[in-house]
Design an enzyme around this catalytic site. Sequence first.
Site: not given
Length: 349
Positions: A80-81
């Site tokens: 996840p960014c």
Amino acid sequence: MKAIDFFCGGGGMTYGLRQSGIDVIAGVDFAEECKDTYEQNNPTSTFINSDIRELKENYFEENFSIKRNDDNLIFVGCSPCQYYSIINTDRKKSKDTKDLLREFMRFVDYYNPGYILVENVPGILTRTDSVFPLFEDFLKKKKYFYKYEIVNMCYYGVPQTRKRFSLIASRLGDVYMPKPDQTKAVLSEFIGLENGFPSIEAGHKDVTDFMHTASSLAPINIKRLINTPLNGGSRLAWKDNPALQLRCYIGKDHSFTDVYGRLRWDKPSSTITTNFVKITSGRFAHPIENRGLSIREGATLQTFPKDYKFCANSILANARIIGNAVPPEYARRLGILLYELKEKYNGTI
């Protein structure tokens, strides 16, 4: 070649790698809402609904007979960014996930796969609290050859100005990045009447698997779009109209100019985010129709095939799955590149 897709979401990376001929054994993701979408479209891959932090290193060895030190094994780590994104103004909620690349390292260390793929937002390189320097030191210690770039996916068959950090690593020999196209992929090549997208109104609900469904709009927002020039117009067209102008944008003509803006046929779209169905979240209005993008239009701009099924229980949940995905076309090109590297290492090219 075979792969494990960590942080797989709804299967964008898995699908693209499978299109290149790679057998994706399993995908791992904490988000249960992704399970049905992943499994419906990738029937030969197993969805593991788990937090990577709770998985033991030998899990894949025991459950899928994955061997350690396998030259044909690929580990994908597209964690996840949100924490590193430039559009995130409150990182408190995403802080818990910012170091998941460290968890991915545990599995790389244990299995020592032949290849590694990582995709993230560019901010993973620039933030001072990024975990990436630790990951890079780890690759060096493990004697992996690696390269990374910030790629704009509009030069890789994806019709978006979508800039992403992309890394390829192998312990078998030197690596290189995919070669970009000479021209950008643009909107008119993917959506519109001639591409099988009939005209619809805001709030249209498509009950078929095609899911050409668009969010409803308040009457005032319909009026704003009516007054926004076609094919690339912005909210600046009605900034001096007191009935349409938003108070928060008064005197801020150079801030957030994409909000309420229309896309252009002859350009890539803006980055398809998890909020692409909302015209209030960016330049996500249709070029000529008075509505935002539909679920299928957003998916198509992410290069999902038109028969890819999105199975979450709401338009917003499906938009999250689509916006968080690695575009399948870029993943397919990565898979082709890995096969090229394999042949290179085997001395056949």
